[in-house]
Design a protein around this motif. Sequence first.
Motif, PDB file in Angstrom:
ATOM      1  N   ALA A   1       0.827  -1.206   0.000  1.00 16.82           N
ATOM      2  CA  ALA A   1       0.000   0.000   0.000  1.00 16.82           C
ATOM      3  C   ALA A   1       0.863   1.258   0.000  1.00 16.82           C
ATOM      4  CB  ALA A   1      -0.937  -0.013   1.201  1.00 16.82           C
ATOM      5  N   SER A   2       2.087   1.152   0.573  1.00 20.52           N
ATOM      6  CA  SER A   2       2.950   2.337   0.625  1.00 20.52           C
ATOM      7  C   SER A   2       3.427   2.767  -0.757  1.00 20.52           C
ATOM      8  CB  SER A   2       4.151   2.074   1.543  1.00 20.52           C
ATOM      9  OG  SER A   2       4.793   0.881   1.177  1.00 20.52           O
ATOM     10  N   SER A   3       3.205   1.954  -1.777  1.00 18.25           N
ATOM     11  CA  SER A   3       3.513   2.376  -3.147  1.00 18.25           C
ATOM     12  C   SER A   3       2.471   3.365  -3.672  1.00 18.25           C
ATOM     13  CB  SER A   3       3.577   1.167  -4.087  1.00 18.25           C
ATOM     14  OG  SER A   3       4.672   0.339  -3.743  1.00 18.25           O
ATOM     15  N   PHE A   4       1.402   3.557  -2.898  1.00 16.40           N
ATOM     16  CA  PHE A   4       0.326   4.458  -3.320  1.00 16.40           C
ATOM     17  C   PHE A   4       0.015   5.476  -2.243  1.00 16.40           C
ATOM     18  CE2 PHE A   4      -0.031   0.383  -5.394  1.00 16.40           C
ATOM     19  CZ  PHE A   4      -0.029   0.764  -6.723  1.00 16.40           C
ATOM     20  N   PRO A   5       0.990   6.326  -1.913  1.00  9.07           N
ATOM     21  CA  PRO A   5       0.797   7.271  -0.811  1.00  9.07           C
ATOM     22  C   PRO A   5      -0.420   8.166  -1.015  1.00  9.07           C
ATOM     23  CG  PRO A   5       2.838   7.721  -2.030  1.00  9.07           C
ATOM     24  CD  PRO A   5       2.316   6.428  -2.521  1.00  9.07           C
ATOM     25  N   VAL A   6      -0.696   8.540  -2.257  1.00  9.42           N
ATOM     26  CA  VAL A   6      -1.890   9.354  -2.495  1.00  9.42           C
ATOM     27  C   VAL A   6      -3.139   8.472  -2.688  1.00  9.42           C
ATOM     28  CG1 VAL A   6      -2.986  11.032  -4.022  1.00  9.42           C
ATOM     29  CG2 VAL A   6      -0.578  11.321  -3.357  1.00  9.42           C
ATOM     30  N   PRO A   7      -3.132   7.526  -3.639  1.00  9.66           N
ATOM     31  CA  PRO A   7      -4.364   6.751  -3.869  1.00  9.66           C
ATOM     32  C   PRO A   7      -4.863   6.017  -2.623  1.00  9.66           C
ATOM     33  CG  PRO A   7      -2.877   6.489  -5.727  1.00  9.66           C
ATOM     34  CD  PRO A   7      -2.103   7.249  -4.678  1.00  9.66           C
ATOM     35  N   LEU A   8      -3.935   5.451  -1.832  1.00 11.74           N
ATOM     36  CA  LEU A   8      -4.379   4.719  -0.644  1.00 11.74           C
ATOM     37  C   LEU A   8      -4.137   5.537   0.625  1.00 11.74           C
ATOM     38  CD1 LEU A   8      -3.323   1.116  -1.699  1.00 11.74           C
ATOM     39  CD2 LEU A   8      -5.552   2.222  -1.915  1.00 11.74           C
ATOM     40  N   ALA A   9      -3.815   6.803   0.456  1.00 12.99           N
ATOM     41  CA  ALA A   9      -3.774   7.781   1.551  1.00 12.99           C
ATOM     42  C   ALA A   9      -2.905   7.346   2.731  1.00 12.99           C
ATOM     43  CB  ALA A   9      -5.200   8.075   2.021  1.00 12.99           C
ATOM     44  N   GLY A  10      -1.768   6.709   2.401  1.00  8.13           N
ATOM     45  CA  GLY A  10      -0.794   6.447   3.458  1.00  8.13           C
ATOM     46  C   GLY A  10      -1.152   5.341   4.430  1.00  8.13           C
ATOM     47  N   SER A  11      -2.171   4.512   4.091  1.00  6.12           N
ATOM     48  CA  SER A  11      -2.492   3.404   5.013  1.00  6.12           C
ATOM     49  C   SER A  11      -1.576   2.219   4.712  1.00  6.12           C
ATOM     50  CB  SER A  11      -3.956   3.010   4.877  1.00  6.12           C
ATOM     51  OG  SER A  11      -4.333   2.979   3.517  1.00  6.12           O
ATOM     52  N   ASP A  12      -0.330   2.288   5.247  1.00  3.89           N
ATOM     53  CA  ASP A  12       0.732   1.357   4.849  1.00  3.89           C
ATOM     54  C   ASP A  12       0.496  -0.088   5.269  1.00  3.89           C
ATOM     55  OD1 ASP A  12       1.835   3.627   3.902  1.00  3.89           O
ATOM     56  OD2 ASP A  12       3.578   3.647   5.239  1.00  3.89           O
ATOM     57  N   THR A  13      -0.484  -0.315   6.163  1.00  2.07           N
ATOM     58  CA  THR A  13      -0.720  -1.693   6.609  1.00  2.07           C
ATOM     59  C   THR A  13      -1.922  -2.332   5.911  1.00  2.07           C
ATOM     60  OG1 THR A  13      -2.051  -0.832   8.427  1.00  2.07           O
ATOM     61  CG2 THR A  13       0.267  -1.295   8.910  1.00  2.07           C
ATOM     62  N   LEU A  14      -2.474  -1.654   4.909  1.00  2.00           N
ATOM     63  CA  LEU A  14      -3.635  -2.200   4.195  1.00  2.00           C
ATOM     64  C   LEU A  14      -3.224  -3.455   3.413  1.00  2.00           C
ATOM     65  CD1 LEU A  14      -6.599  -1.219   3.853  1.00  2.00           C
ATOM     66  CD2 LEU A  14      -5.911  -0.299   1.635  1.00  2.00           C
ATOM     67  N   PRO A  15      -3.854  -4.608   3.681  1.00  2.00           N
ATOM     68  CA  PRO A  15      -3.500  -5.809   2.916  1.00  2.00           C
ATOM     69  C   PRO A  15      -3.936  -5.703   1.455  1.00  2.00           C
ATOM     70  CG  PRO A  15      -4.669  -6.393   4.950  1.00  2.00           C
ATOM     71  CD  PRO A  15      -4.823  -4.902   4.749  1.00  2.00           C
ATOM     72  N   CYS A  16      -3.317  -6.553   0.645  1.00  2.00           N
ATOM     73  CA  CYS A  16      -3.527  -6.512  -0.808  1.00  2.00           C
ATOM     74  C   CYS A  16      -4.000  -7.875  -1.287  1.00  2.00           C
ATOM     75  CB  CYS A  16      -2.186  -6.154  -1.465  1.00  2.00           C
ATOM     76  SG  CYS A  16      -2.191  -6.235  -3.263  1.00  2.00           S
ATOM     77  N   LEU A  17      -5.000  -7.876  -2.159  1.00  2.00           N
ATOM     78  CA  LEU A  17      -5.455  -9.129  -2.790  1.00  2.00           C
ATOM     79  C   LEU A  17      -5.265  -9.012  -4.297  1.00  2.00           C
ATOM     80  CD1 LEU A  17      -6.874 -11.906  -2.856  1.00  2.00           C
ATOM     81  CD2 LEU A  17      -9.069 -10.685  -2.931  1.00  2.00           C
ATOM     82  N   ILE A  18      -4.603 -10.016  -4.861  1.00  2.00           N
ATOM     83  CA  ILE A  18      -4.265  -9.995  -6.291  1.00  2.00           C
ATOM     84  C   ILE A  18      -4.998 -11.111  -7.022  1.00  2.00           C
ATOM     85  CG2 ILE A  18      -2.384 -10.162  -7.960  1.00  2.00           C
ATOM     86  CD1 ILE A  18      -0.454  -9.333  -5.713  1.00  2.00           C
ATOM     87  N   PRO A  19      -5.979 -10.789  -7.878  1.00  3.81           N
ATOM     88  CA  PRO A  19      -6.550 -11.813  -8.760  1.00  3.81           C
ATOM     89  C   PRO A  19      -5.678 -11.896 -10.009  1.00  3.81           C
ATOM     90  CG  PRO A  19      -8.011  -9.881  -8.484  1.00  3.81           C
ATOM     91  CD  PRO A  19      -6.665  -9.487  -8.029  1.00  3.81           C
ATOM     92  N   CYS A  20      -5.249 -13.098 -10.359  1.00  3.08           N
ATOM     93  CA  CYS A  20      -4.397 -13.239 -11.558  1.00  3.08           C
ATOM     94  C   CYS A  20      -4.451 -14.662 -12.066  1.00  3.08           C
ATOM     95  CB  CYS A  20      -2.951 -12.843 -11.249  1.00  3.08           C
ATOM     96  SG  CYS A  20      -2.147 -13.881 -10.019  1.00  3.08           S
ATOM     97  N   ALA A  21      -4.031 -14.852 -13.310  1.00  6.40           N
ATOM     98  CA  ALA A  21      -3.900 -16.210 -13.829  1.00  6.40           C
ATOM     99  C   ALA A  21      -2.731 -16.873 -13.090  1.00  6.40           C
ATOM    100  CB  ALA A  21      -3.640 -16.191 -15.335  1.00  6.40           C
ATOM    101  N   ILE A  22      -2.798 -18.175 -12.927  1.00  7.72           N
ATOM    102  CA  ILE A  22      -1.820 -18.887 -12.088  1.00  7.72           C
ATOM    103  C   ILE A  22      -0.391 -18.742 -12.605  1.00  7.72           C
ATOM    104  CG2 ILE A  22      -2.225 -21.103 -13.272  1.00  7.72           C
ATOM    105  CD1 ILE A  22      -1.871 -21.401  -9.626  1.00  7.72           C
ATOM    106  N   ASP A  23      -0.218 -18.437 -13.892  1.00  4.83           N
ATOM    107  CA  ASP A  23       1.153 -18.312 -14.410  1.00  4.83           C
ATOM    108  C   ASP A  23       1.872 -17.091 -13.850  1.00  4.83           C
ATOM    109  OD1 ASP A  23      -0.605 -16.709 -15.846  1.00  4.83           O
ATOM    110  OD2 ASP A  23       0.642 -16.709 -17.636  1.00  4.83           O
ATOM    111  N   GLN A  24       1.150 -16.161 -13.243  1.00  6.13           N
ATOM    112  CA  GLN A  24       1.792 -14.976 -12.665  1.00  6.13           C
ATOM    113  C   GLN A  24       2.242 -15.224 -11.224  1.00  6.13           C
ATOM    114  OE1 GLN A  24       2.307 -12.026 -14.569  1.00  6.13           O
ATOM    115  NE2 GLN A  24       1.757 -13.548 -16.111  1.00  6.13           N
ATOM    116  N   ASP A  25       1.911 -16.396 -10.704  1.00  3.18           N
ATOM    117  CA  ASP A  25       2.209 -16.674  -9.297  1.00  3.18           C
ATOM    118  C   ASP A  25       3.697 -16.555  -8.921  1.00  3.18           C
ATOM    119  OD1 ASP A  25       1.136 -17.757  -6.625  1.00  3.18           O
ATOM    120  OD2 ASP A  25       2.737 -19.165  -7.089  1.00  3.18           O
ATOM    121  N   PRO A  26       4.639 -17.020  -9.777  1.00  2.00           N
ATOM    122  CA  PRO A  26       6.057 -16.946  -9.384  1.00  2.00           C
ATOM    123  C   PRO A  26       6.514 -15.544  -8.977  1.00  2.00           C
ATOM    124  CG  PRO A  26       5.826 -18.297 -11.339  1.00  2.00           C
ATOM    125  CD  PRO A  26       4.471 -17.711 -11.065  1.00  2.00           C
ATOM    126  N   TYR A  27       6.014 -14.519  -9.685  1.00  2.00           N
ATOM    127  CA  TYR A  27       6.341 -13.143  -9.304  1.00  2.00           C
ATOM    128  C   TYR A  27       6.030 -12.905  -7.832  1.00  2.00           C
ATOM    129  CZ  TYR A  27       7.001 -10.772 -13.804  1.00  2.00           C
ATOM    130  OH  TYR A  27       7.477 -10.316 -14.997  1.00  2.00           O
TER     131      TYR A  27
END
Lengths: 530, 530
Positions: free
Chosen positions: B343-369
């Motif tokens: 979340a800290s990559s988005f100081p303006v969009p997420l307004a500095g809430s650095d502990t906000l968890p992230c959920l990523i929907p993606c095709a399974i081939d992106q999992d290694p990243y």
Amino acid sequence: MAALASKEALKAALLSQRTAKKAGDAAAELMWAGVARETQPENAKLAKVYEALAAAASAETTTAAATLRVTRDAEEEAAAAAAAAAAAAAAAYAAAKKRKAELEAELELVSATIADNMEAAGEQEMVVDPWTVEGKIDYDKLIDKFGSKPIDAELLARVEALTVGAGRVQALHPFLRRGTFFSHRDLAAICDAAEKRTPGGPPPFYLYTGRGPSSAAMHLGHLIPFMFTKWLQEAFDVPLVIQMTDDEKFLWKGEYKDGEGDNLDRFRGLTYENAKDIIACGFDKSKTFIFSDLDYVGHMYPNIVRIWKAVTYSQAKGCFGFEGSSNIGQSAFPAIQAAPSFASSFPVPLAGSDTLPCLIPCAIDQDPYFRITRDIAHKLVPSGHALKGKPALIHSKFFPPLEGAKGKMSSSNENSAVFLTDSAEAIKEKITTHAFSGGRMTKAEQEELGADLEVDVSYQWLTFFLDDDEELAQIRDSYGSGKGDFWSTTLVKARLIRLLQEMVQRHQEARAVVTEEEVRSWMEVRNLVV
Amino acid sequence: MAALASKEALKAALLSQRTAKKAGDAAAELMWAGVARETQPENAKLAKVYEALAAAASAETTTAAATLRVTRDAEEEAAAAAAAAAAAAAAAYAAAKKRKAELEAELELVSATIADNMEAAGEQEMVVDPWTVEGKIDYDKLIDKFGSKPIDAELLARVEALTVGAGRVQALHPFLRRGTFFSHRDLAAICDAAEKRTPGGPPPFYLYTGRGPSSAAMHLGHLIPFMFTKWLQEAFDVPLVIQMTDDEKFLWKGEYKDGEGDNLDRFRGLTYENAKDIIACGFDKSKTFIFSDLDYVGHMYPNIVRIWKAVTYSQAKGCFGFEGSSNIGQSAFPAIQAAPSFASSFPVPLAGSDTLPCLIPCAIDQDPYFRITRDIAHKLVPSGHALKGKPALIHSKFFPPLEGAKGKMSSSNENSAVFLTDSAEAIKEKITTHAFSGGRMTKAEQEELGADLEVDVSYQWLTFFLDDDEELAQIRDSYGSGKGDFWSTTLVKARLIRLLQEMVQRHQEARAVVTEEEVRSWMEVRNLVV
């Protein structure tokens, strides 16, 4: 079924024949380049590989021809041969895989043996790269090795005409007069551009220098490029960008501790502290932009991506010697140091003049970065760039550490350097106690032989900082002969102490008035070429 | 002189003894971890190295002890021994260096043999990584291999309670009901966070997805993650960031031509074109930020540097398979795709809430990243982050290409995909001509056996896009048995054609009203959590 199998075999045989021919051609081509092989070790290595390939190819061609003949004669037989070939390939594959694992294991052990015994083997060569300067430096050899050019009298005369001749400065900088900046790439082209300048017209080039902020206390060695850059800016009246590589320092020296986090902010803070010292050098503020990578990288990112795209990992590794254990930022970083070489990285400060050439004053150990940059520079500029994008370079020697003239000064050894924060007393103590002396063991010997100026650090430092050529000549003659006003180490050290005390005090006074707000205004993204 | 030499020898011997002890300790420690070695191949490898070290160390200890004894007895002898040891080390160094060169040469040849014979050895395994999807995909095996978890009935019930139960959506998305999104990491923790949400309070997590803009024409497969993400945003009422990796696409597919320059701007332009298609999916604009890496990277750079610092080249290579000939941006890129997980990559969009968890929907081939990201995530967040920084993931299966259900759809093969720009006529033609059929060869056979639904692309596509569970069940039963309203391929294809024509037309209408200005306003850096 048999017909189908034989058709497949025929196809495989033809394919195999074509592959063999291609490998053979490549090998032949490389073997013709016999002369290149003599001179270039990489070619010799490649040639060996190709020779091996050629041998394999020739064997393969024979097999292929045989297969082809048999195929035409008896289809069933050929199918069998193809199956056998496939089985052989599978076996070769398995064997090779096994052998690879063995080789890798042995390689690991052998590499460890090399590391363990290197010192004992007396392998302490001259090492000069952006992170290591070791051994006794032979600057002529460096020019040879790096492929740069010495700054000769003719070039110096051109620089003098363009600067002193234009009335902007009184004389060439001592670093030029005395060969501290001794090597260059394309400085002549920069002179060409400067000669074409029209009064009131745009600047003929811009200057780029930088600093990795690894400690709050900068020392005298760190000042060298800035003192010289300040002179260049004044002498040529050109804009200047100064990169603070806080990102680099974190990538190499950063730390993370569980429960405490990392120290990225420490390097950000050092950028500000170091910027104060840089500002204290007296640059022309209206023509100078200081930037932190952590803040500014976004502006350069399109160019960074272009440089990334143009440089392979092997090239970067060959130049900088990364290991697998190096972090992925270290191999990415060369592009970030390269990006400011292109005016398009400064759309606002340089106002979109994408063909403006760049001149980089730096210590010679930073040259490898810019050699890669120069190799790929044409990919980043529009046609019409006088240097096809290549940044010009002007290289300095290393400023010798107090204890002796090997390598360069380090801020991690307190006694090897005079810091810009040192008191007059501390300077006196350091020079008196630690400056390596080229003087003789006894008074009689000193009077008879004079000092060895080559290794005498006090004298060397005077050649850097004593502006007065006549006084320097007097010291050289007197100390070098052991006769006259400066016959002894004590007298020479006393002169150096006085000089450094004055210099450092002036610096401290200039730095003291630089406020946080002042730093921010130098770091503001703004137009330098109005 | 002799006294000095023996003192040096004594020092060396003591040092050698200490080194030996340290190596011995390390080896012992590792050998105690016998259980770990059984289960973890890396440990077994390490243990081998340490065993070798321990053997060497033990020999060294013996030598050191002897040297020490001799030193005490007779200083001259010791000096000689030290000299001999140095000579031996020098010889070992030289021999090892020679052997290393031999090994490297052989390794090169062996590697070539492996490459040459791989196909013959029948090594055509299932390959799934961010750039390659090959072979028949076994999704259960993928979960095993990747170490993720299947989405089970209990977890689905929790998601249903949190979304349908909150009255924000009518039903679970078909992709959840039918197992298109089949695997996850830490989705339960995301549900925990959502369960703790207070009315009117801040969002419990944010969504992150993305797209590599490699062509202007997006196809149906590209829509899958966006359709599902749109549902997630609505169902959980959370902010969403969408990364357009125009930098990545240039690094992998960019081109440079002498005289013409490169095509970086093409990928910039594709970002805008693709953003229109994404916007047409109907996201909540006030909670959605679309960004181009080329524009936005500067904001994320401190996090990128932190990720770079935490990942070694070997780790990245192990995960993505770079070569020496890969460009240095490719090994740097994983950090740029990882950065939006924080979340800290988005100081303006997420307004500095650095502990906000992230959920990523993606095709399974992106999992290694994101596996690498999860490994180092704790280094980027303050304590108090519910997932210690790890992004949660929800993985989809691949959308099958028209010609058959192997691998994933490719935009480089025109006939393998239905594009969002295709006309109704083109859709009809493509499905009719190219959709791989699981129907039987003759009418009689079809009526007797029914179609093979596993391989029938038309039926597979209906499972993705036909919302009505009852109608889908009817088609399955009828087509699968060869009896009833959908007994034949032609009838099933007709249903699919009508569905896709409606879907694509709706999409085209929605896209047509998205202006350049509208795109820019979605890409404006602004607060999403007011």
